[in-house]
Write a protein that holds these residues in place. Structure first.
Motif, PDB file in Angstrom:
ATOM      1  N   ARG A  25       0.832  -1.208   0.000  1.00 37.06           N
ATOM      2  CA  ARG A  25       0.000   0.000   0.000  1.00 37.06           C
ATOM      3  C   ARG A  25       0.869   1.261   0.000  1.00 37.06           C
ATOM      4  O   ARG A  25       0.590   2.210  -0.721  1.00 37.06           O
ATOM      5  N   LYS A  26       1.959   1.249   0.789  1.00 39.63           N
ATOM      6  CA  LYS A  26       2.824   2.428   0.866  1.00 39.63           C
ATOM      7  C   LYS A  26       3.480   2.738  -0.478  1.00 39.63           C
ATOM      8  O   LYS A  26       3.806   3.881  -0.763  1.00 39.63           O
ATOM      9  N   ALA A  28       1.912   1.845  -3.515  1.00 38.71           N
ATOM     10  CA  ALA A  28       0.798   2.205  -4.399  1.00 38.71           C
ATOM     11  C   ALA A  28       0.360   3.654  -4.232  1.00 38.71           C
ATOM     12  O   ALA A  28      -0.042   4.301  -5.195  1.00 38.71           O
ATOM     13  N   VAL A  29       0.452   4.194  -3.016  1.00 42.12           N
ATOM     14  CA  VAL A  29       0.000   5.575  -2.791  1.00 42.12           C
ATOM     15  C   VAL A  29       0.980   6.596  -3.370  1.00 42.12           C
ATOM     16  O   VAL A  29       0.744   7.794  -3.251  1.00 42.12           O
ATOM     17  N   GLY A  30       2.018   6.130  -4.039  1.00 45.28           N
ATOM     18  CA  GLY A  30       2.886   7.024  -4.808  1.00 45.28           C
ATOM     19  C   GLY A  30       2.133   7.614  -5.991  1.00 45.28           C
ATOM     20  O   GLY A  30       2.549   8.607  -6.574  1.00 45.28           O
ATOM     21  N   SER A  31       1.008   7.003  -6.322  1.00 46.47           N
ATOM     22  CA  SER A  31       0.088   7.532  -7.335  1.00 46.47           C
ATOM     23  C   SER A  31      -1.004   8.302  -6.602  1.00 46.47           C
ATOM     24  O   SER A  31      -1.687   7.749  -5.739  1.00 46.47           O
ATOM     25  N   GLU A  32      -1.173   9.562  -6.946  1.00 44.19           N
ATOM     26  CA  GLU A  32      -2.197  10.382  -6.289  1.00 44.19           C
ATOM     27  C   GLU A  32      -3.600   9.832  -6.544  1.00 44.19           C
ATOM     28  O   GLU A  32      -4.458   9.893  -5.657  1.00 44.19           O
ATOM     29  N   THR A  33      -3.850   9.298  -7.716  1.00 39.33           N
ATOM     30  CA  THR A  33      -5.161   8.737  -8.032  1.00 39.33           C
ATOM     31  C   THR A  33      -5.444   7.508  -7.179  1.00 39.33           C
ATOM     32  O   THR A  33      -6.526   7.376  -6.601  1.00 39.33           O
ATOM     33  N   ILE A  34      -4.478   6.610  -7.088  1.00 39.01           N
ATOM     34  CA  ILE A  34      -4.646   5.410  -6.270  1.00 39.01           C
ATOM     35  C   ILE A  34      -4.786   5.794  -4.800  1.00 39.01           C
ATOM     36  O   ILE A  34      -5.623   5.241  -4.082  1.00 39.01           O
ATOM     37  N   LYS A  35      -3.997   6.759  -4.360  1.00 39.27           N
ATOM     38  CA  LYS A  35      -4.084   7.225  -2.974  1.00 39.27           C
ATOM     39  C   LYS A  35      -5.493   7.727  -2.665  1.00 39.27           C
ATOM     40  O   LYS A  35      -6.063   7.396  -1.629  1.00 39.27           O
ATOM     41  N   ALA A  36      -6.072   8.510  -3.567  1.00 38.36           N
ATOM     42  CA  ALA A  36      -7.432   9.029  -3.365  1.00 38.36           C
ATOM     43  C   ALA A  36      -8.440   7.890  -3.281  1.00 38.36           C
ATOM     44  O   ALA A  36      -9.361   7.926  -2.457  1.00 38.36           O
ATOM     45  N   MET A  37      -8.264   6.878  -4.114  1.00 34.24           N
ATOM     46  CA  MET A  37      -9.177   5.729  -4.091  1.00 34.24           C
ATOM     47  C   MET A  37      -9.073   4.960  -2.783  1.00 34.24           C
ATOM     48  O   MET A  37     -10.077   4.507  -2.242  1.00 34.24           O
ATOM     49  N   TYR A  69      10.437   2.164  -7.979  1.00 37.20           N
ATOM     50  CA  TYR A  69      11.611   2.995  -8.288  1.00 37.20           C
ATOM     51  C   TYR A  69      11.500   4.343  -7.571  1.00 37.20           C
ATOM     52  O   TYR A  69      12.449   4.817  -6.961  1.00 37.20           O
ATOM     53  N   LYS A  70      10.322   4.939  -7.651  1.00 32.77           N
ATOM     54  CA  LYS A  70      10.075   6.242  -7.026  1.00 32.77           C
ATOM     55  C   LYS A  70      10.240   6.168  -5.503  1.00 32.77           C
ATOM     56  O   LYS A  70      10.841   7.052  -4.890  1.00 32.77           O
ATOM     57  N   GLU A  71       9.727   5.098  -4.900  1.00 33.10           N
ATOM     58  CA  GLU A  71       9.854   4.908  -3.453  1.00 33.10           C
ATOM     59  C   GLU A  71      11.322   4.737  -3.060  1.00 33.10           C
ATOM     60  O   GLU A  71      11.786   5.309  -2.078  1.00 33.10           O
ATOM     61  N   ARG A  72      12.046   3.973  -3.858  1.00 32.59           N
ATOM     62  CA  ARG A  72      13.441   3.672  -3.538  1.00 32.59           C
ATOM     63  C   ARG A  72      14.373   4.865  -3.742  1.00 32.59           C
ATOM     64  O   ARG A  72      15.295   5.089  -2.966  1.00 32.59           O
ATOM     65  N   LEU A 100      -2.938   8.335 -13.577  1.00 36.47           N
ATOM     66  CA  LEU A 100      -2.649   7.926 -12.200  1.00 36.47           C
ATOM     67  C   LEU A 100      -1.921   9.010 -11.406  1.00 36.47           C
ATOM     68  O   LEU A 100      -1.744   8.860 -10.205  1.00 36.47           O
ATOM     69  N   ASN A 101      -1.468  10.045 -12.088  1.00 38.78           N
ATOM     70  CA  ASN A 101      -0.762  11.141 -11.440  1.00 38.78           C
ATOM     71  C   ASN A 101       0.408  10.626 -10.604  1.00 38.78           C
ATOM     72  O   ASN A 101       0.482  10.815  -9.400  1.00 38.78           O
ATOM     73  N   CYS A 102       1.334   9.961 -11.316  1.00 42.94           N
ATOM     74  CA  CYS A 102       2.515   9.438 -10.609  1.00 42.94           C
ATOM     75  C   CYS A 102       3.787   9.746 -11.384  1.00 42.94           C
ATOM     76  O   CYS A 102       3.777  10.206 -12.464  1.00 42.94           O
TER      77      CYS A 102
END
Length: 102
Positions: A25-26, A28-37, A69-72, A100-102
């Protein structure tokens, strides 16, 4: 039996063809769209399953790779390795990343 905390640790992303990708989950929320969902009053927040019928499997796979990649490397101060994008999926990936705004 798994605790609610353990169940909410992972998210399942489903592509247009039904390909399933599990990710933390941590990540996936790198995408603003997924985070909102996941944080809103949506069915996805309860089920931890997000269906993305407009995104093909190979493109969604690359999006998941990018979120990792973004998280790392997001807070890296040194040299960051290149994120390789295959030319065959570049346009679809651009559309998906915009959605997805990522």
């Amino acid at each position: 039996m798994e605790s609610d905390n353990e169940c909410n640790k992972y998210v399942k992303l489903i592509s247009a063809e039904g390909m399933e990708f599990f990710t933390e989950r941590k990540i996936a929320v790198g995408s603003e769209t997924i985070k909102a969902m996941l944080e809103g009053n949506f069915r996805e927040a309860e089920d931890n399953v997000i269906r993305l019928p407009e995104i093909q499997g190979p493109v969604l796979e690359k999006v998941v790779q990018y979120l990792h990649y973004k998280e790392r490397h997001g807070k890296a101060t040194g040299r960051i390795p290149e994120f390789v994008i295959e030319p065959e999926i570049a346009l679809e990936l651009l559309v998906a990343s915009n959605y997805l705004n990522c």
